[in-house]
Design an enzyme around this catalytic site. Structure first.
Site, PDB file in Angstrom:
ATOM      1  CG  ASP A 150      57.424 -79.361 -32.601  1.00 53.73           C
ATOM      2  OD1 ASP A 150      57.734 -78.159 -32.542  1.00 53.73           O
ATOM      3  OD2 ASP A 150      56.253 -79.756 -32.753  1.00 53.73           O
TER       4      ASP A 150
ATOM      5  CG  ASN B 299      58.763 -73.740 -39.324  1.00 57.75           C
ATOM      6  OD1 ASN B 299      59.602 -74.632 -39.195  1.00 57.75           O
ATOM      7  ND2 ASN B 299      57.591 -73.778 -38.691  1.00 57.75           N
TER       8      ASN B 299
HETATM    9  C1  IPE Z   1      57.675 -78.867 -37.564  1.00 61.62           C
HETATM   10  O1  IPE Z   1      57.354 -78.213 -36.392  1.00 61.62           O
HETATM   11  C2  IPE Z   1      58.876 -78.238 -38.171  1.00 61.62           C
HETATM   12  C3  IPE Z   1      60.106 -78.345 -37.412  1.00 61.62           C
HETATM   13  C4  IPE Z   1      60.292 -79.025 -36.315  1.00 61.62           C
HETATM   14  C5  IPE Z   1      61.220 -77.651 -37.969  1.00 61.62           C
HETATM   15  P1  IPE Z   1      56.222 -77.093 -36.317  1.00 61.62           P
HETATM   16  O2  IPE Z   1      56.190 -76.629 -34.917  1.00 61.62           O
HETATM   17  O3  IPE Z   1      56.448 -76.074 -37.352  1.00 61.62           O
HETATM   18  O4  IPE Z   1      54.921 -77.924 -36.704  1.00 61.62           O
HETATM   19  P2  IPE Z   1      53.393 -77.702 -36.366  1.00 61.62           P
HETATM   20  O5  IPE Z   1      53.038 -76.316 -36.793  1.00 61.62           O
HETATM   21  O6  IPE Z   1      53.206 -77.893 -34.912  1.00 61.62           O
HETATM   22  O7  IPE Z   1      52.684 -78.766 -37.159  1.00 61.62           O
HETATM   23  C1  IPE Z   2      60.784 -76.454 -33.271  1.00 60.74           C
HETATM   24  O1  IPE Z   2      60.315 -75.808 -32.147  1.00 60.74           O
HETATM   25  C2  IPE Z   2      61.757 -75.624 -34.054  1.00 60.74           C
HETATM   26  C3  IPE Z   2      61.207 -75.044 -35.275  1.00 60.74           C
HETATM   27  C4  IPE Z   2      60.023 -75.263 -35.780  1.00 60.74           C
HETATM   28  C5  IPE Z   2      62.066 -74.131 -35.994  1.00 60.74           C
HETATM   29  P1  IPE Z   2      59.085 -74.815 -32.207  1.00 60.74           P
HETATM   30  O2  IPE Z   2      59.602 -73.443 -32.449  1.00 60.74           O
HETATM   31  O3  IPE Z   2      58.062 -75.283 -33.162  1.00 60.74           O
HETATM   32  O4  IPE Z   2      58.542 -74.931 -30.721  1.00 60.74           O
HETATM   33  P2  IPE Z   2      57.028 -75.026 -30.250  1.00 60.74           P
HETATM   34  O5  IPE Z   2      56.392 -76.116 -31.045  1.00 60.74           O
HETATM   35  O6  IPE Z   2      56.418 -73.696 -30.522  1.00 60.74           O
HETATM   36  O7  IPE Z   2      57.112 -75.352 -28.810  1.00 60.74           O
HETATM   37 MG    MG Z   3      56.494 -76.559 -33.009  1.00 62.09          MG
END
Ligand code: IPE
Ligand code: IPE
Ligand code: MG
Length: 248
Positions: free
Chosen positions: A19, A67
């Protein structure tokens, strides 16, 4: 600092919630896609480190079922990156004996994405090195519901509903439960990742954003894991003092 890890206490299965890609990019005034690109590079390094450390399964949360709510453009960037990376890395997987598999709700993936992942899964199925288990379009609740539906469709009676029979119908049926779950970016939640399988996992949370996560910190997480006492609800018999010493 190079960490000395205890070989006999190596986690068999490490799962990573990768993340922080978006925040990493935002901090640099870059589009979110740049964070995701850099994230793929990190994954290559961490897979290598896991393999070197003797880890058997590395699970990575690449795209959650929630997502799908993201803007279409970001979803297509992520799916394209995945497809490109798989095509590029297949040779390395074969050379390094990496077995690749996907867990998650495949019905929601495009036929192109599904085709590529299935091809890579098939080609690497016989590899006996580390398994890279990629959670894509994955939700823990969705996985459990799909497993329950399969169980019901099999006509199982009440007696046949056991932890083992349900586990055997999850996407992770052939994998041990994760010993250690790492989450980057400072968030301290599971976000629907491996809900059933994480019952007794150890957690390592770090504020490092995924595009900055290094091999060194990965080893640090394993080091920290090795210092934990996993009791699984029982009493640690290695404790120095007798917890229930008999009274004279
Ligand atoms: C969890 O991250 C999913 C992945 C890392 C693929 P998110 O960024 O989607 O999670 P939340 O929304 O902060 O809980
Ligand atoms: C994790 O990074 C990757 C996916 C969830 C696909 P994020 O895209 O959630 O990055 P932040 O949390 O917005 O920084
Ligand atoms: Mg994230």
């Amino acid at each position: 600092m190079e960490r000395i890890l205890k070989e006999q206490n190596m986690p068999k299965h490490i799962a990573v919630i990768m993340d922080g890609n978006g925040r990493w990019a935002k901090m640099r005034g870059l589009p979110r896609s740049e964070g995701h690109k850099r994230g793929v590079e990190r994954l290559r390094e961490i897979l290598e480190a896991a393999k070197e450390a003797g880890v058997e399964v590395l699970s990575v949360y690449a795209f959650s079922i929630e997502n799908w709510m993201r803007p279409e453009q970001e979803i297509s960037v992520i799916m394209n990156l995945l497809e490109t990376a798989l095509k590029k890395d297949l040779l390395t997987f074969m050379k390094e004996k990496v077995r690749f598999k996907v867990i998650g709700n495949r019905q929601r993936l495009s036929p192109e994405t599904r085709g590529i992942i299935e091809a890579v899964e098939e080609q690497t199925a016989g590899n006996n090195g580390i398994t890279l288990q990629c959670a894509l379009s994955y939700g823990g609740r969705d996985e459990v519901i799909r497993a329950v539906k399969k169980l019901m469709a099999s006509g199982a009676d009440q007696e046949a509903v056991t932890e083992e029979s349900l586990s055997a119908l999850l996407d992770t049926s052939d994998m041990p439960d994760p010993d250690l779950i790492i989450r980057t970016s400072g968030e301290q939640r599971l976000s629907n990742f491996l809900l059933w399988q994480s019952a007794y996992s150890e957690f390592y949370f770090t504020s490092t954003l995924w595009p900055d996560f290094t091999k060194e910190e990965f080893l640090e997480a394993i080091h920290e894991y090795q210092s934990r006492s996993r009791r699984f609800g029982a009493v640690d018999t290695s404790e120095e003092y007798p917890a229930f010493a008999e009274r004279p």
